[in-house]
Design an enzyme around this catalytic site. Structure first.
Site, PDB file in Angstrom:
ATOM      1  CB  SER A  10      -5.694   2.293 -16.307  1.00  0.00           C
ATOM      2  OG  SER A  10      -4.908   3.277 -15.684  1.00  0.00           O
ATOM      3  N   PRO A  28       2.515   4.955   1.182  1.00  0.00           N
ATOM      4  CG  PRO A  28       4.419   6.148   0.599  1.00  0.00           C
ATOM      5  CD  PRO A  28       3.127   5.658   0.039  1.00  0.00           C
ATOM      6  N   GLY A  34      -0.302   2.798   7.493  1.00  0.00           N
ATOM      7  CA  GLY A  34      -0.262   1.997   8.714  1.00  0.00           C
ATOM      8  C   GLY A  34       0.226   0.578   8.538  1.00  0.00           C
ATOM      9  CE  LYS A  35       3.512  -0.011   3.357  1.00  0.00           C
ATOM     10  NZ  LYS A  35       3.124   1.403   3.278  1.00  0.00           N
ATOM     11  CB  THR A  36       5.372  -0.069  10.114  1.00  0.00           C
ATOM     12  OG1 THR A  36       6.071   0.030   8.873  1.00  0.00           O
ATOM     13  CG2 THR A  36       6.339  -0.494  11.205  1.00  0.00           C
ATOM     14  CE  LYS A  91      -6.729   3.039 -11.873  1.00  0.00           C
ATOM     15  NZ  LYS A  91      -6.874   2.325 -13.136  1.00  0.00           N
ATOM     16  N   GLY A 110       0.821  -1.202   0.000  1.00  0.00           N
ATOM     17  CA  GLY A 110       0.000   0.000   0.000  1.00  0.00           C
ATOM     18  C   GLY A 110       0.853   1.248   0.000  1.00  0.00           C
TER      19      GLY A 110
END
Length: 853
Positions: free
Chosen positions: A755, A435, A438-440, A798, A433
């Site tokens: 796209s 930056p 909230g991945k970490t 999108k 995803g």
């Protein structure tokens, strides 16, 4: 008790008992000699037929019988006290110390005061002791007639020593409750017929028992006293006494010993005693063997210890070793607290021996101590107790993160599978995803929910495989890889290890770190991970690996195949507002040591910040804006203001000009809003086209477009040019002499992706028809040369980008209809989707009219 009761007697003393036993034995010998003399005298009397001598002999014989009857009389049953005991029975010929309850103190006193000092003991099953009350039926068939040798009363108990004499049975109870007395019977031993085969067997069994006892005595000195007592009474013609003595010296159960006591058949009793003695001998030999082995090991250890201490003293005298506790001792103490596998223990001992033989001034010494230091700080065998509580995990995820429902559901599914199988080993999660979404922090929440330590390893820009697998220890300054460091820091073998920015690994002449990770992230291989520095296998299978990336495009396919991707698409405005209120603002105030009452920001102001100052997918810009406001508010508070209130009108004073407020929404003929996916989330992409001149036919592209977008532009130009008559007959020759310029604004930003074909074709059609598209619309989709609208990816990102711009109508390929249905309601709320199978469908929606024929 009276003065001559057991209470006033001397304490039990083995030496006194021995003296007493020797004295009794001497008396017996004198008695035997007296009886022999009497028998000789009687024979002489009969020969001489002298009446007076006969009378004298009769008197002497009567005196001998009276002396012989000092021990007991067997002529007829005698009424005696009967005392029940719990545990092993007393065997005939056995001198045994006993303990009974003080309830029998008066009975023992009466026995001690009697002439014969005899009574009967019957061994009751220990299980019946808890019942409290014993019935006559609980007594075994045979007990033992014993003679009281010594007694003493102590608090709550009576201790006495008795000597077993012979077997007895209870014929009739005279009294059972209070002072139990009974008429006793004396069962005779069943001896084999003289000269029979059984008589030979009895002698053979007796000889074998003596042999077994002789073999048993050296193995256990505890049997010596028992055997000494037996030898004082030994009669080679009395196998009954031998069988009883052999059984009594064993440590067999009370049940087995009672079985021997119950047996009156001498041959069967000898067989039972032999079986018990053989088992005892086998156990004694095994015990002796174990004792010998242990003593040998202890001797070897003691020898090693002495030699090691001597070596220390020698090294001390030579000045090659410090007097303080050596590093080797510290390493040994560390390793004792761990549970390393066998191959690590062997390696440790090998390296330790090498260290003990090295001079501290040797160049190898520092490298060896560093290796042993690392080897003994790896937590071998230590694991954190994992919690797999789904309810607790859901609560933690909801407290730490707003929104991201699909991501939370996916994590809960992962934890649920782990709960069913008992652990979460084997899966490698990949959070993909933009930056700041909230991945970490999600990885930290998973570690918190599992109750496992968390370790973060950033791989951004890493181009050396030694970061993963360490250096060879032959190099100067060699160190192990980051996974060894993770285990040492977390102090467990099953931490949660986050590999951050795995998509940003690079390759150089130092090696390919991405390829090195293939072994680490493969559940089938990482139980034998080989670190170059350790040069030993390291089990990483218990670790839970979580990876993060902004995009999967730069991750090698073989590495990506080992991971389970979970996409985080970013946040919509409502979610960002909730995160700012519940998380960012309270944390910012806590960090600045400010109270909530000192800074007041309304929801409308926070929403304005999100829409005009922080419109990206993540939350970092929002956090920076809030932190900036808190810093300026802190200055005002220190200047004397009690509280600071932020309003929409005063927001400019704190954050300056809003970057997104200056954006101008492009619209009109030839201008179409497209939707694009980028590594930092979704984005709106306006595309504009214009006719430059009518002098010559031409087509020009600008806007820092990639090869894929250039191809899409040329396909769109060719398709619209070929089918212009279908859409508008009056303009079918528009492109024949027109020079067209198609531009994608923000040319400094590189753009590429499959796209934008539909958007470019719509822009060209709008220009040719001289008709502006409907307002509030955005579109995405790839166009084929035949006019088919092809499926695209990133529909969620999108959609979020369109909503941030206030666009609520989206045209997308019909092939993506199922993807739209899977989107969470909070993303699709208020958005209308128009599905296009061909470009004709797009034209009908965007221009709100049917194509002309």
């Amino acid at each position: 008790m009276s003065d001559n009761t057991p209470k006033d007697r001397d304490d039990l003393d083995p030496q006194k008992l021995k003296a007493l036993s020797d004295k009794v034995n001497s008396i017996k010998e004198n008695i035997k000699k007296g009886v022999e003399e009497l028998q000789k005298t009687e024979a002489l009397i009969n020969a001489q037929n002298t009446d007076s001598l006969k009378s004298l002999a009769a008197k002497l014989a009567s005196l001998g019988e009276n002396i012989d009857g000092m021990e007991t009389s067997k002529n007829e049953p005698e009424e005696l006290f009967v005392i029940p005991t719990f545990g092993r029975p007393v065997m005939p010929s056995q001198i045994t110390p006993m303990q009974i309850k003080s309830d029998y103190e008066e009975i023992i006193t009466q026995i001690a005061q009697s002439d014969s000092k005899t009574f009967a003991i019957f061994a009751i099953d220990e299980k019946l002791e808890k019942k409290g009350k014993i019935r006559p039926a609980d007594f075994p068939r045979i007990g033992t007639l014993v003679k009281l040798l010594h007694a003493k009363a102590v608090t709550g108990e009576v201790h006495f020593v008795c000597e077993g004499i012979e077997r007895v049975t209870i014929k009739e109870w005279r009294n059972f409750n209070g002072s139990p007395k009974a008429v006793l019977g004396y069962p005779e031993n069943e001896m084999p017929e003289p000269g029979s085969e059984d008589e030979v067997k009895v002698k053979a069994y007796a000889m074998n028992l003596v042999s077994l006892l002789q073999e048993l005595l050296p193995l256990n000195p505890m049997y010596s006293d028992e055997m000494r007592q037996y030898l004082l009474r030994f009669d080679q013609n009395d196998p009954s006494l031998l069988a009883d003595c052999a059984a009594s010296v064993t440590t067999t159960s009370a049940k087995s010993l009672q079985k021997v006591l119950d047996c009156t058949n001498i041959l069967k009793r000898l067989e039972l005693s032999q079986d018990l003695l053989q088992k005892e001998l086998k156990a004694a030999k095994l015990h002796d063997e174990i004792k010998t082995t242990v003593n040998e090991k202890l001797s070897r250890k003691q020898k090693e210890y002495v030699l090691r201490e001597q070596l220390k003293q020698i090294q001390k005298e030579l000045g090659t070793r410090s007097d303080s506790s050596t590093e080797a001792d510290e390493y040994v103490d560390r390793m004792k607290k761990l549970s390393p596998p066998d191959y690590i223990s062997k390696r440790f001992e090998k390296e330790l021996k090498k260290l003990n033989s090295l001079d501290p001034n040797s160049p190898e010494y520092a490298g060896l101590t560093n290796y042993l230091d690392i080897l003994t700080t790896i937590p071998w065998g230590e694991v954190a107790k994992e919690e797999l509580d789904i309810a607790k995990a859901k609560k933690i995820l909801d407290e730490d993160h707003e929104g991201l429902k699909d991501v939370k559901d996916r994590i809960l599914e992962f934890l649920a599978v782990g709960a069913l199988k008992g652990n979460t080993n084997g899966s490698i999660l990949l959070f993909v995803g933009p930056p700041g979404v909230g991945k970490t922090s999600i990885g930290k929440s998973i570690a918190k929910a599992l109750n496992r330590p968390f370790y973060r390893l950033s791989l951004g820009g890493v181009n050396d495989e030694s970061v993963i697998k360490g250096h060879r220890k032959t190099y100067v300054g060699a160190m192990p890889g980051k996974f060894v460091q993770a285990l040492r820091e977390t102090k467990v073998m099953n931490p949660v290890i986050m590999l951050d920015e795995i998509d940003k690994l690079t390759r150089s002449y130092h090696g390919d770190p991405a390829s090195t990770l293939l072994e680490t992230l493969d559940p089938e291989q990482n139980n034998g991970f080989m670190d170059h520095y350790l040069d030993e296998r390291l089990d990483l299978s218990k670790c839970l690996f979580i990876c993060t990336a902004n995009t999967t495009d730069t991750i090698p396919p073989a590495l990506l195949d080992r991971m389970d991707p979970i996409r985080l698409s970013g946040y919509i405005s409502q979610e960002k507002l909730a995160i700012a209120k519940k998380h960012l603002l309270p944390k910012g105030l806590e960090k600045a040591n400010m109270k909530k009452s000192q800074l007041k920001i309304s929801d409308s102001v926070l929403k304005k910040i999100i829409e005009e100052y922080a419109r990206e997918s993540g939350m970092r810009s929002t956090q920076r804006a809030i932190d900036k406001i808190i810093r300026k508010a802190a200055v005002k508070i220190l200047e004397g203001e009690k509280s600071v209130t932020i309003t929409a009108s005063s927001l400019f004073d704190y954050l300056g000009t809003a970057p997104f407020k200056r954006e101008k929404k492009l619209e009109g003929v030839g201008v179409i809003t497209g939707l694009a996916w980028t590594s930092v989330g979704g984005a709106t992409l306006p595309i504009e086209s214009s006719k430059v001149s009518n002098d010559a036919k031409g087509f020009e592209l600008t806007g820092s477009l990639g090869d894929v977008m250039k191809e899409s532009a040329h396909i769109a130009y060719s398709y619209v040019q070929a089918h212009m008559g279908t859409f508008c007959k009056d303009k079918k020759d528009f492109f024949k002499k027109a020079f067209i310029h198609l531009h994608v604004p923000e040319g400094a930003t590189p753009k590429d992706g499959p796209s934008a074909g539909v958007t470019m074709a719509t822009s060209l059609l709008s220009l040719a028809m001289n008709k502006a598209p409907r307002k509030g619309f955005a579109m995405t989709g790839e166009l084929s040369l035949t006019g088919q609208v092809l499926a695209i990816g990133g529909i969620k990102e999108k959609t979020i980008a369109a909503r941030r711009m206030g666009i609520t109508n989206i045209i997308c390929p019909k092939a993506n209809e199922s993807d739209v249905k899977e989107l969470p309601p909070e993303v699709t709320e208020g958005v209308t989707y128009y599905y296009a199978d061909t470009f004709n469908d797009v034209a009908n929606v965007i221009f709100d009219s049917r194509k002309t024929k």
